[in-house]
Design a protein around this motif. Structure first.
Motif, PDB file in Angstrom:
ATOM      1  N   UNK A   1      85.669  15.597  52.221  1.00 57.44           N
ATOM      2  CA  UNK A   1      86.837  15.435  53.109  1.00 57.44           C
ATOM      3  C   UNK A   1      86.403  15.512  54.567  1.00 57.44           C
ATOM      4  N   UNK A   2      85.687  16.605  54.912  1.00 59.50           N
ATOM      5  CA  UNK A   2      85.243  16.773  56.293  1.00 59.50           C
ATOM      6  C   UNK A   2      84.294  15.639  56.692  1.00 59.50           C
ATOM      7  N   UNK A   3      83.398  15.268  55.750  1.00 63.17           N
ATOM      8  CA  UNK A   3      82.464  14.177  56.014  1.00 63.17           C
ATOM      9  C   UNK A   3      83.234  12.895  56.308  1.00 63.17           C
ATOM     10  N   UNK A   4      84.268  12.642  55.524  1.00 66.18           N
ATOM     11  CA  UNK A   4      85.080  11.450  55.731  1.00 66.18           C
ATOM     12  C   UNK A   4      85.634  11.398  57.152  1.00 66.18           C
ATOM     13  N   UNK A   5      86.190  12.507  57.593  1.00 61.19           N
ATOM     14  CA  UNK A   5      86.778  12.532  58.932  1.00 61.19           C
ATOM     15  C   UNK A   5      85.708  12.361  60.005  1.00 61.19           C
ATOM     16  N   UNK A   6      84.512  12.912  59.736  1.00 59.29           N
ATOM     17  CA  UNK A   6      83.417  12.746  60.697  1.00 59.29           C
ATOM     18  C   UNK A   6      83.046  11.271  60.815  1.00 59.29           C
ATOM     19  N   UNK A   7      82.843  10.630  59.650  1.00 57.39           N
ATOM     20  CA  UNK A   7      82.516   9.199  59.655  1.00 57.39           C
ATOM     21  C   UNK A   7      83.616   8.405  60.332  1.00 57.39           C
ATOM     22  N   UNK A   8      84.850   8.739  59.958  1.00 55.28           N
ATOM     23  CA  UNK A   8      85.997   8.020  60.497  1.00 55.28           C
ATOM     24  C   UNK A   8      86.047   8.131  62.025  1.00 55.28           C
ATOM     25  N   UNK A   9      85.895   9.354  62.530  1.00 57.12           N
ATOM     26  CA  UNK A   9      85.995   9.515  63.990  1.00 57.12           C
ATOM     27  C   UNK A   9      84.788   8.892  64.688  1.00 57.12           C
ATOM     28  N   UNK A  10      83.604   8.996  64.065  1.00 60.13           N
ATOM     29  CA  UNK A  10      82.416   8.359  64.660  1.00 60.13           C
ATOM     30  C   UNK A  10      82.614   6.848  64.770  1.00 60.13           C
ATOM     31  N   UNK A  11      83.082   6.245  63.675  1.00 60.54           N
ATOM     32  CA  UNK A  11      83.283   4.792  63.676  1.00 60.54           C
ATOM     33  C   UNK A  11      84.368   4.383  64.663  1.00 60.54           C
ATOM     34  N   UNK A  12      85.426   5.194  64.715  1.00 62.12           N
ATOM     35  CA  UNK A  12      86.510   4.900  65.659  1.00 62.12           C
ATOM     36  C   UNK A  12      85.972   4.917  67.088  1.00 62.12           C
ATOM     37  N   UNK A  13      85.154   5.921  67.397  1.00 59.56           N
ATOM     38  CA  UNK A  13      84.614   6.032  68.764  1.00 59.56           C
ATOM     39  C   UNK A  13      83.687   4.870  69.103  1.00 59.56           C
ATOM     40  N   UNK A  14      83.103   4.262  68.061  1.00 58.80           N
ATOM     41  CA  UNK A  14      82.257   3.071  68.274  1.00 58.80           C
ATOM     42  C   UNK A  14      83.101   1.818  68.470  1.00 58.80           C
TER      43      UNK A  14
END
Lengths: 321, 321
Positions: B1-14
């Motif tokens: 779950x936490x990993x998902x949000x990390x990936x999600x926010x990283x990709x969003x910031x890109x």
């Protein structure tokens, strides 16, 4: 102070109209006096049938209410009307204060009409309105009508508050389509196409009937769609008939109890939200800690969700005000 | 779950659009994931100019937004649009999900358009919208437009949220008079009379200009009144020009800082109210004590104000959820 409220509530319970008017002003002003007065009157309420009349600006809600008052009086019943005006958060008061059309009833002691300012409250129906409804009930009115301006959230709030909700529309100008688009087609117990003498009334009728068939939220009560002209009075007796039928339905089906439970729940929810907001706003002006927290959010060093959590767990006094 | 949000926010910031779309869905769904994501992205926001486009149903807000997108793109800027749809509390979702007119921009990567359901929230601008605005900012959009349906409370909420608020009206059908009656004439930084080719446009213009002269809430910024036809594009360049002028004014006068402070304060207030409501609603279904309290109110043995006080001081867990 306490003596004043005692006299005020005693006179209100005797049916004194001036006491009623003053009590509603106390409710509108809010604060501890409003709460105290509301507490005193609470046990004397809950008997009136509550009708909500809602719809877009300009569809003729006031004229419809005016016509309904005439029907209600003919039936030998008394009626209190609360017309909720939108508020400007800048001036803090109501702009639309006149209820010109309803002036014809001012000499009738079985009718009480009051404009209420919506003081920036959640959902367009202010906490003061809940209190004012109780005051009208405590004064002995058989029926209470709440008329609201606006489209959207306020309609939804009315639907949770009223026993019978009348959604008013008018032909042409896409009002019917807009109502469907706005998602407010599911809230009406009765649909009134007002200004029914305008072209497009029968088309609006078909559109609404079809939309209701698609919606079908309530299998037991089929919301009637009525064409009326409140201006001439045509068809308004059918609206009144539909109201009495809906009241009978609510009572015989047991739905009334459910609605009133939902209403109390909605009210408690609003009171709690309003109190929490007020605590925050008061805290803002008095607490250096809360000011500092706001500054952290402005500096992007603390996110609003975490700030809210800290406010609720540490900084805000959630004690009685 | 936490990993998902990390990936999600990283990709969003890109600047990944799919990540942005998913993130907004997370915000709409609400709950702990939404809060967590919002916290992660918070530090990366606060750069876009936020434009609110509001007005009665049917005045052509979407068409105007569509025309503004074209102007914004011509100026070499990117834009994210959030179209707030009203919610039905019965179906829990948006009915108006299509944004047909804006489809012309779907292939343009400098434009992101999203319909958001207003999940019964206070003031018509849901908490999810605050989060979604930050997500668009974090994705790098220069401008964010919020379009709202409805008259009244939602307009007031938008005025508190947006840097520049555009109040859209149309000639005829008393829309101008209704706007004045509704008390929403004080919230616009720019007034647009859309469908300016319809008869009555110049009359609507005079009415609004006169009303603004009477209001005069802001001495430094004189809200311009513009006649446009978003359908043909006539006059929309002037609307865009007025927006850039208002932005310059906000920055040079220091008003922008004040507005953003008021915005954060309004958001915190909404979050706190929403949390308090949610705590109550969750408490309703889980706590026998709260159920018993509700029953006391139904039996008229306890008034709602006292019940709310008891809930807030004793029964509700105001800890972080």
């Amino acid at each position: 102070l306490t003596t004043d409220l005692t006299t005020l509530s005693d006179n209100l319970l005797k049916g004194d109209r001036r006491a009623l008017a003053r009590a509603i002003t106390v409710a509108e002003t809010g604060g501890s006096q409003a709460t105290e007065l509301s507490k005193r009157l609470f046990g004397h309420s809950s008997t009136a049938h509550l009708i909500g009349v809602t719809g877009s600006p300009g569809v003729g809600k006031s004229t419809l209410v005016d016509a309904l008052i005439t029907n209600i009086r003919k039936a030998g019943l008394t009626v209190g009307v609360l017309a909720i005006d939108p508020t400007s958060p800048f001036t803090g008061g109501a702009i639309l204060g006149d209820r010109i059309r309803m002036q014809g009833h001012t000499l009738d002691r079985g009718v009480f009409i009051r404009s209420m300012a919506n003081r920036g409250h959640v959902g367009g129906v202010s906490l003061a309105t809940y209190d004012a409804v109780r005051m009208l009930e405590a004064s002995g009115f058989n029926i209470v009508i709440i008329e609201t301006v606006g489209v959207g959230q306020s309609e939804l709030a009315i639907a949770k508050t009223a026993d019978t909700t009348i959604l008013t529309l008018m032909p042409g100008s896409g009002d019917d389509v807009q109502a469907i688009k706005s998602g407010i087609m599911e809230i009406g117990d009765i649909y009134v196409i007002n200004k029914g003498d305008l072209p497009g009334a029968s088309k609006a009728y078909s559109v609404i009937v079809q939309s209701l068939e698609l919606t079908a939220v309530n299998n037991e009560w089929r919301p009637p769609v009525l064409i009326a002209s409140a201006e001439t009075g045509d068809g308004t007796d059918k609206v009144w008939l539909a109201i009495t039928q809906h009241k009978d339905f609510l009572e015989s089906s047991g739905t009334l109890v459910e609605r009133r439970k939902a209403k109390i729940q909605a009210e408690l929810s609003e009171i709690i939200a309003a109190k929490a907001k007020r605590n925050f706003q008061e805290g803002m002006s008095h607490s250096g800690q809360i000011q500092a927290l706001l500054q952290e959010v402005l500096n992007l060093s603390l996110d609003p969700h975490s700030a809210a959590d800290r406010l609720m767990t540490e900084l805000l006094p959630f004690a009685q005000k």
